[in-house]
Structures are given as C-alpha cells and as structure tokens.
Scaffold this motif. Structure first.
Motif, mmCIF file in Angstrom:
data_model
loop_
_atom_site.group_PDB
_atom_site.id
_atom_site.type_symbol
_atom_site.label_atom_id
_atom_site.label_comp_id
_atom_site.label_asym_id
_atom_site.label_seq_id
_atom_site.Cartn_x
_atom_site.Cartn_y
_atom_site.Cartn_z
ATOM 1 N N ALA A 1 -39.862 -27.925 40.374
ATOM 2 C CA ALA A 1 -38.985 -29.089 40.243
ATOM 3 C C ALA A 1 -38.119 -29.010 38.990
ATOM 4 C CB ALA A 1 -39.810 -30.371 40.222
ATOM 5 N N HIS B 1 -40.411 -37.609 39.676
ATOM 6 C CA HIS B 1 -40.723 -36.188 39.496
ATOM 7 C C HIS B 1 -40.789 -35.804 38.019
ATOM 8 C CE1 HIS B 1 -40.724 -34.837 43.657
ATOM 9 N NE2 HIS B 1 -39.706 -35.642 43.878
ATOM 10 N N GLN C 1 -45.661 -27.091 41.754
ATOM 11 C CA GLN C 1 -44.665 -28.104 42.105
ATOM 12 C C GLN C 1 -43.807 -28.487 40.909
ATOM 13 O OE1 GLN C 1 -47.182 -31.180 43.710
ATOM 14 N NE2 GLN C 1 -46.965 -30.449 45.808
ATOM 15 N N HIS D 1 -44.200 -38.651 36.742
ATOM 16 C CA HIS D 1 -45.435 -38.788 37.522
ATOM 17 C C HIS D 1 -46.200 -40.061 37.135
ATOM 18 C CE1 HIS D 1 -44.870 -34.694 39.043
ATOM 19 N NE2 HIS D 1 -44.484 -34.413 37.812
#
Length: 345
Positions: free
Chosen positions: A19, A154, A15, A157
């Motif tokens: 991203a 993003h 992920q 976190h």
C-alpha cells in the motif's frame, strides 16, 4: 508465538508495504516476530539497514512503520519500550473542524502520506484512557469524504473512526449549539428521474452498534459538556443537548427550509434533524471495514432559515468544539470497553 499470529504479521507486512510502495519488506519479518514474542515495540536500533535505506526512511520512521504493522496485526505490545496506544481516526471536512479537534490533543505532529502526499495531524488524547488520534481533513462532499477516509484507513489502521464537524439544523427538535450523533445517515440525493417524474431512492448508512450505544450513554450522562474547550458566543444560551438521531447528507448547501431540496428532505427523510455534505461518504468507505467502530457527530452551527455569515463566524468554532468534545468522549468510552474485553480474555 503461534502460527496464526505469525501468518497475521506476514499478511499485514505484505499489505502495508504494498500500500505504501515499500520494498524489501521481508527483511523486517524477524524483527517483527521477536518484538511480538517479547511484547515490546520495535526500536529504531532494531531496524535493519536493508529495509530503511532502500525505502528512504530514517531508522525512527522505519520503526514507527514496523510498530504500525504490529498494531494492525493485532499484536499486544507493552513493556520497557512503551505501549502502542489505540488509534482513533477523526475525519473532518473543514480546517476549523480539524482545529477544534486538535485543541483536545497533546504532542501534535504532522504526518505525510508516503504515496499521495496527503497531510494529517496526529496527536495524543491524554485520557484517561489515553489514545492516539489521527485528524483527517477532506473537502466538502460525500465523494471526497469517501476517498480521503479510505486513504486514511490504509495509512493509520484505526480501531475507531469518527466524522466530526458542523451541520445545519432542519427541525425544531434541535437548536444552535446542540450536538447530533447520527445513528443513521441518509443520502437524500439518490433518485430516479424521468420525463415528468422524480422517484426518491434514499440510501441509508448506519453507525456501528457499539458506537451508537456509547453515544447514548455519553448523551445521557452529559459528562462531555464539562470537557468543551470553547465558550458559547452568547450569554443567554443554555446547556447544549446531545441527540442520537438521523442526519441527511448530500451535495447541496441549504439556506432555506422552503428550498426544493429542503422540502425533498422533509418528505423523504423526515426524521433527519440536521443536514450536511459528507457523512454518507464517510460511512460508505467504512462499510468495507466492519471491525472499525464508526459514527458521525455534528455540532449544530445554524438552523437553515437563520443561516448568515455573521452567525457562522460566531457559532461554527463553538459547534465544532462541542462536536469534538462529544466525539472524543465517545471514543474514550469505546477504548475503555475494548481494553476491558482484552484484559478479561
């Protein structure tokens, strides 16, 4: 290492690489698994050239990214390479609000978003307990706040996200210099309009339960008052109060309690103590991340009928500093509580 832990690392690795537009993330997997197993951070020397070079990263930057993956995947790391501290994200709308937060942080550095070029300040709150803080500056308005908050989530976190800034008081219950931590934020601009009528459809966002509970404790103990960095601009102002009450957020800057929008708020969001422009957008972005503790904290820099350029110049930096002190005290309590829960497992 359990299969579940490895699956979490693989998922987070995929992920975060996607991203940030990074390639060849799989070559980091063995490094991440070893670091997790040994409960240590990834060091720059651990990073393979096959990851750092294709992505244009120094070994240090690549190691920072690897450690972000471990943190986001829930890995508890400690030991001789240093401990990964909790990440708290503070969102602001104005540079002076970001500056007020930065006054409470050490070792501030600039971080650039690898895709958009968005710039952030990242520093360390010395505590106790200590934690890292990413300071995000949006622009006025709920839409900008939602977009920049989502982008920063993003990037960093966080485990805790706070919106910190100034606001205008709209009720006699609150005075200039006070702090309002919003248990609810109203989007007062939502309505249905037709020929000859406007029907209010006020939307509501709620702070997370733990954040509200911690804010209540901080408000009652008043320990945050001693932390404030900036003095009151007037000698006759008393000790500021902190209130846990709703605020209203919408697109209009109010200069009078007799303005149509102010009267609309009074009718349809009557328990709101203050008005601002970003809190609902902030919560709209956080609604997709229920594991992140979130609340909006505002320092009252003016009451709407008494707003002036001279007053703003004197009170906005002080109100922002008080909001930052309160918010960071709330964050410290949430971090302390989370650490106690982890140690008891």
């Amino acid at each position: 290492m359990t299969e579940a832990a490895e699956r979490s690392i693989v998922k987070t690795l995929t992920q975060m690489c996607r991203a940030r537009g990074m390639r060849d993330g799989t070559v980091l997997l063995d490094v991440l698994v070893r670091a997790h197993r040994d409960s240590v951070n990834v060091a720059p020397s651990d990073v393979p050239d096959e990851f750092s070079l294709p992505n244009g990263l120094s070994k240090g930057k690549a190691a920072d990214f690897a450690n972000e993956i471990l943190s986001a995947a829930g890995a508890k790391v400690s030991g001789k390479r240093g401990e990964l501290l909790p990440m708290v994200m503070i969102v602001t709308a104005l540079p002076l609000e970001a500056d007020a937060v930065a006054e409470y942080l050490d070792a501030i550095r600039e971080v650039e978003h690898p895709t958009t070029g968005s710039l952030y300040q990242v520093g360390r709150f010395p505590g106790p307990p200590a934690f890292d803080v990413a300071v995000v500056v949006t622009a006025p308005g709920n839409e900008s706040a939602a977009m920049e908050t989502e982008r920063a989530i993003h990037q960093f976190h966080p485990t805790i996200a706070l919106f910190v800034g100034v606001a205008g008081g709209v009720k006699d219950d609150v005075a200039v210099g006070d702090v309002v931590a919003a248990d609810y934020v109203y989007d007062y601009s939502s309505a249905k309009e037709g020929e000859g009528f406007i029907h209010a459809r006020v939307k509501t966002a709620k702070a997370t339960y733990a954040a509200i509970q911690r804010a209540r404790v901080v408000a009652s103990t008043k320990a945050w008052v001693a932390v404030v960095k900036r003095d009151s601009p007037t000698s006759d102002s008393g000790e500021p109060a902190a209130l846990i009450k709703p605020i209203a957020a919408g697109p209009r800057l109010l200069a009078s309690t007799g303005a149509p929008t102010a009267l609309w708020i009074k009718e349809h969001a009557n328990d709101a103590l203050a008005v601002e422009m970003e809190g609902y957008g902030f919560h709209a972005a956080l609604s997709a991340y229920p594991d992140i503790e979130a609340i909006v904290v505002r320092g009252i820099s003016d009451v709407v009928d008494g707003k002036s350029a001279q007053s703003d110049k004197a009170w906005q930096p002080v109100a922002a500093s008080r909001a930052a002190a309160f918010a960071l005290t709330v964050a410290a309590g949430l971090v302390r509580s989370a650490e106690a829960k982890r140690s008891s497992r």
